[in-house]
Each structure stands twice: as C-alpha cells, then as structure tokens.
Write a protein that holds these residues in place. Sequence first.
Motif, PDB file in Angstrom:
ATOM      1  N   LEU A  58       0.830  -1.206   0.000  1.00 38.84           N
ATOM      2  CA  LEU A  58       0.000   0.000   0.000  1.00 38.84           C
ATOM      3  C   LEU A  58       0.866   1.258   0.000  1.00 38.84           C
ATOM      4  CD1 LEU A  58      -2.805   1.333   0.167  1.00 38.84           C
ATOM      5  CD2 LEU A  58      -2.577   1.198   2.669  1.00 38.84           C
ATOM      6  N   PHE A  59       1.905   1.284   0.813  1.00 39.16           N
ATOM      7  CA  PHE A  59       2.758   2.470   0.888  1.00 39.16           C
ATOM      8  C   PHE A  59       3.473   2.739  -0.441  1.00 39.16           C
ATOM      9  CE2 PHE A  59       3.092   1.408   5.639  1.00 39.16           C
ATOM     10  CZ  PHE A  59       1.911   2.075   5.910  1.00 39.16           C
ATOM     11  N   LEU A  60       3.853   1.684  -1.150  1.00 39.33           N
ATOM     12  CA  LEU A  60       4.441   1.882  -2.479  1.00 39.33           C
ATOM     13  C   LEU A  60       3.418   2.499  -3.431  1.00 39.33           C
ATOM     14  CD1 LEU A  60       6.526  -1.385  -2.968  1.00 39.33           C
ATOM     15  CD2 LEU A  60       7.344   0.892  -2.340  1.00 39.33           C
ATOM     16  N   ALA A  61       2.181   2.019  -3.354  1.00 41.99           N
ATOM     17  CA  ALA A  61       1.125   2.572  -4.206  1.00 41.99           C
ATOM     18  C   ALA A  61       0.857   4.034  -3.864  1.00 41.99           C
ATOM     19  CB  ALA A  61      -0.151   1.745  -4.060  1.00 41.99           C
ATOM     20  N   VAL A  62       0.848   4.359  -2.589  1.00 42.33           N
ATOM     21  CA  VAL A  62       0.623   5.740  -2.160  1.00 42.33           C
ATOM     22  C   VAL A  62       1.760   6.640  -2.644  1.00 42.33           C
ATOM     23  CG1 VAL A  62       0.513   7.253  -0.126  1.00 42.33           C
ATOM     24  CG2 VAL A  62      -0.864   5.167  -0.213  1.00 42.33           C
ATOM     25  N   THR A  63       2.976   6.133  -2.605  1.00 37.23           N
ATOM     26  CA  THR A  63       4.125   6.904  -3.098  1.00 37.23           C
ATOM     27  C   THR A  63       3.946   7.255  -4.571  1.00 37.23           C
ATOM     28  OG1 THR A  63       5.584   5.838  -1.497  1.00 37.23           O
ATOM     29  CG2 THR A  63       6.636   6.887  -3.381  1.00 37.23           C
ATOM     30  N   VAL A  64       3.548   6.282  -5.382  1.00 32.10           N
ATOM     31  CA  VAL A  64       3.297   6.538  -6.798  1.00 32.10           C
ATOM     32  C   VAL A  64       2.146   7.527  -6.960  1.00 32.10           C
ATOM     33  CG1 VAL A  64       2.523   5.501  -8.971  1.00 32.10           C
ATOM     34  CG2 VAL A  64       4.265   4.349  -7.600  1.00 32.10           C
ATOM     35  N   ALA A  65       1.075   7.342  -6.208  1.00 31.64           N
ATOM     36  CA  ALA A  65      -0.080   8.248  -6.311  1.00 31.64           C
ATOM     37  C   ALA A  65       0.319   9.679  -5.969  1.00 31.64           C
ATOM     38  CB  ALA A  65      -1.206   7.763  -5.398  1.00 31.64           C
ATOM     39  N   CYS A  66       1.134   9.852  -4.948  1.00 31.03           N
ATOM     40  CA  CYS A  66       1.600  11.200  -4.597  1.00 31.03           C
ATOM     41  C   CYS A  66       2.436  11.791  -5.734  1.00 31.03           C
ATOM     42  CB  CYS A  66       2.411  11.175  -3.305  1.00 31.03           C
ATOM     43  SG  CYS A  66       1.420  10.883  -1.825  1.00 31.03           S
ATOM     44  N   GLY A  67       3.255  10.953  -6.354  1.00 29.39           N
ATOM     45  CA  GLY A  67       4.032  11.424  -7.504  1.00 29.39           C
ATOM     46  C   GLY A  67       3.140  11.878  -8.639  1.00 29.39           C
ATOM     47  N   LEU A  68       2.062  11.153  -8.884  1.00 30.29           N
ATOM     48  CA  LEU A  68       1.118  11.549  -9.933  1.00 30.29           C
ATOM     49  C   LEU A  68       0.464  12.886  -9.604  1.00 30.29           C
ATOM     50  CD1 LEU A  68      -0.565   8.077 -10.566  1.00 30.29           C
ATOM     51  CD2 LEU A  68       1.208   9.183 -11.945  1.00 30.29           C
ATOM     52  N   VAL A  69       0.148  13.086  -8.346  1.00 28.97           N
ATOM     53  CA  VAL A  69      -0.446  14.364  -7.922  1.00 28.97           C
ATOM     54  C   VAL A  69       0.542  15.501  -8.164  1.00 28.97           C
ATOM     55  CG1 VAL A  69      -1.231  15.694  -5.914  1.00 28.97           C
ATOM     56  CG2 VAL A  69      -2.058  13.349  -6.272  1.00 28.97           C
ATOM     57  N   PHE A  70       1.797  15.286  -7.819  1.00 30.28           N
ATOM     58  CA  PHE A  70       2.801  16.332  -8.056  1.00 30.28           C
ATOM     59  C   PHE A  70       2.993  16.604  -9.546  1.00 30.28           C
ATOM     60  CE2 PHE A  70       4.010  15.789  -3.608  1.00 30.28           C
ATOM     61  CZ  PHE A  70       4.226  17.110  -3.242  1.00 30.28           C
ATOM     62  N   PHE A  71       2.956  15.563 -10.370  1.00 30.24           N
ATOM     63  CA  PHE A  71       3.015  15.781 -11.815  1.00 30.24           C
ATOM     64  C   PHE A  71       1.834  16.639 -12.251  1.00 30.24           C
ATOM     65  CE2 PHE A  71       6.259  12.558 -12.729  1.00 30.24           C
ATOM     66  CZ  PHE A  71       6.898  13.149 -13.808  1.00 30.24           C
ATOM     67  N   GLY A  72       0.657  16.338 -11.727  1.00 30.61           N
ATOM     68  CA  GLY A  72      -0.537  17.116 -12.064  1.00 30.61           C
ATOM     69  C   GLY A  72      -0.445  18.564 -11.633  1.00 30.61           C
ATOM     70  N   ALA A  73       0.361  18.828 -10.610  1.00 30.34           N
ATOM     71  CA  ALA A  73       0.553  20.197 -10.110  1.00 30.34           C
ATOM     72  C   ALA A  73       1.779  20.855 -10.739  1.00 30.34           C
ATOM     73  CB  ALA A  73       0.693  20.168  -8.595  1.00 30.34           C
ATOM     74  N   ASP A  74       2.266  20.295 -11.833  1.00 31.54           N
ATOM     75  CA  ASP A  74       3.435  20.806 -12.557  1.00 31.54           C
ATOM     76  C   ASP A  74       4.704  20.856 -11.705  1.00 31.54           C
ATOM     77  OD1 ASP A  74       2.218  21.101 -15.058  1.00 31.54           O
ATOM     78  OD2 ASP A  74       1.344  23.034 -14.474  1.00 31.54           O
ATOM     79  N   GLN A  75       4.802  19.952 -10.776  1.00 36.26           N
ATOM     80  CA  GLN A  75       6.017  19.790  -9.973  1.00 36.26           C
ATOM     81  C   GLN A  75       6.689  18.495 -10.419  1.00 36.26           C
ATOM     82  OE1 GLN A  75       7.129  22.060  -7.639  1.00 36.26           O
ATOM     83  NE2 GLN A  75       5.465  23.328  -8.427  1.00 36.26           N
ATOM     84  N   ASP A  76       7.207  18.527 -11.651  1.00 37.70           N
ATOM     85  CA  ASP A  76       7.686  17.310 -12.299  1.00 37.70           C
ATOM     86  C   ASP A  76       8.867  16.651 -11.594  1.00 37.70           C
ATOM     87  OD1 ASP A  76       5.705  17.933 -14.085  1.00 37.70           O
ATOM     88  OD2 ASP A  76       7.025  18.264 -15.793  1.00 37.70           O
ATOM     89  N   THR A  77       9.760  17.434 -11.014  1.00 42.13           N
ATOM     90  CA  THR A  77      10.922  16.840 -10.347  1.00 42.13           C
ATOM     91  C   THR A  77      10.487  16.039  -9.125  1.00 42.13           C
ATOM     92  OG1 THR A  77      12.357  18.608 -11.134  1.00 42.13           O
ATOM     93  CG2 THR A  77      13.150  17.311  -9.263  1.00 42.13           C
ATOM     94  N   ILE A  78       9.624  16.627  -8.314  1.00 43.07           N
ATOM     95  CA  ILE A  78       9.111  15.914  -7.135  1.00 43.07           C
ATOM     96  C   ILE A  78       8.287  14.714  -7.590  1.00 43.07           C
ATOM     97  CG2 ILE A  78       7.609  16.075  -5.109  1.00 43.07           C
ATOM     98  CD1 ILE A  78       8.349  19.102  -5.031  1.00 43.07           C
ATOM     99  N   GLY A  79       7.434  14.919  -8.575  1.00 47.35           N
ATOM    100  CA  GLY A  79       6.599  13.836  -9.074  1.00 47.35           C
ATOM    101  C   GLY A  79       7.422  12.678  -9.602  1.00 47.35           C
ATOM    102  N   ALA A  80       8.432  12.983 -10.403  1.00 50.48           N
ATOM    103  CA  ALA A  80       9.278  11.926 -10.959  1.00 50.48           C
ATOM    104  C   ALA A  80      10.021  11.192  -9.852  1.00 50.48           C
ATOM    105  CB  ALA A  80      10.268  12.515 -11.964  1.00 50.48           C
ATOM    106  N   THR A  81      10.519  11.929  -8.877  1.00 49.37           N
ATOM    107  CA  THR A  81      11.230  11.293  -7.761  1.00 49.37           C
ATOM    108  C   THR A  81      10.330  10.293  -7.046  1.00 49.37           C
ATOM    109  OG1 THR A  81      12.622  13.252  -7.461  1.00 49.37           O
ATOM    110  CG2 THR A  81      12.442  11.726  -5.590  1.00 49.37           C
ATOM    111  N   LEU A  82       9.100  10.684  -6.777  1.00 48.86           N
ATOM    112  CA  LEU A  82       8.176   9.795  -6.074  1.00 48.86           C
ATOM    113  C   LEU A  82       7.758   8.609  -6.936  1.00 48.86           C
ATOM    114  CD1 LEU A  82       6.023  12.476  -4.246  1.00 48.86           C
ATOM    115  CD2 LEU A  82       7.561  10.806  -3.175  1.00 48.86           C
ATOM    116  N   VAL A  83       7.483   8.843  -8.205  1.00 45.49           N
ATOM    117  CA  VAL A  83       7.094   7.735  -9.090  1.00 45.49           C
ATOM    118  C   VAL A  83       8.261   6.770  -9.259  1.00 45.49           C
ATOM    119  CG1 VAL A  83       6.389   7.097 -11.435  1.00 45.49           C
ATOM    120  CG2 VAL A  83       5.262   8.997 -10.265  1.00 45.49           C
ATOM    121  N   PHE A  84       9.460   7.291  -9.471  1.00 45.73           N
ATOM    122  CA  PHE A  84      10.628   6.411  -9.606  1.00 45.73           C
ATOM    123  C   PHE A  84      10.856   5.612  -8.317  1.00 45.73           C
ATOM    124  CE2 PHE A  84      12.490   9.316 -13.033  1.00 45.73           C
ATOM    125  CZ  PHE A  84      12.180   8.438 -14.055  1.00 45.73           C
TER     126      PHE A  84
END
Length: 128
Positions: A58-84
């Motif tokens: 679940l925590f891995l899934a939440v990490t990816v979901a948070c990364g997607l939210v950051f991508f949606g907020a145009d915070q690509d560096t944070i989003g990519a870090t979390l998705v990776f």
Amino acid sequence: MVIAGLVLAALAAVLHVYIFYLESVAWTGPAARVTFGTSAEEAESTRELAFNQGFYNLFLAVTVACGLVFFGADQDTIGATLVFTGAGSMAAAALVLLISSPDKRAAAVKQGTLPLLGVILLAIGLAL
C-alpha cells in the motif's frame, strides 16, 4: 512517453492496492488463499506477516499516487522522484521475489512488469 510511463505506474499502484487488500484484509479468505496457494492453516499462521507485507505494498502505491499528484501540479521533479521511488521499489521487490522464489515466477512477472515498464518509459520521456 511521460504520460505512458505515468499511466503504467498508476496501473502498478492500483495492482499493489489490490495486493494490499488480499494480504492485509482478506488474507484468510478464500480469494487470497487461492491467489497465494495457502491452506486455511497456513493463512492463519502467516496472518501477521501478510498484514505487514500488505501495508508495504500500500505504501508503495501511495508513493506513486503522490508522484502523480505532483506531476498534475506541474512539480515534475518531485513527481518523478516519487514515481521512480515507488514504481522502482515495486520492480525491485518483484526481482527479489523472482530470484529468491523461482516457483513464484508468474507472480513476480505480474507484479513487476507494469512498474518496470512505467519507470523505463518515464525515464525515456523525461530524457527527451
């Protein structure tokens, strides 16, 4: 490529939420026992272990979901870090499963393909 990578990572996150459900909520039930090939006795004796492992998924899934939210907020560096981090950990865990338990090859491939492809496509997309 970025969008394709994010979609695959999102699908991997959904899969890991389902795995969380099986391991932490439904572990001793028939669906989880069939999926993981355990008897009622085995499921009961490994219940605490599965509960903990489910939350890891679940925590891995939440990490990816948070990364997607950051991508949606145009915070690509944070989003990519979390998705990776999230999807990369999913793929790495699947590799550990494959190496440590070759009899669980099918499960490792199912768990690891989406996040691995997501990481690869996201990396290519960001590099272009």
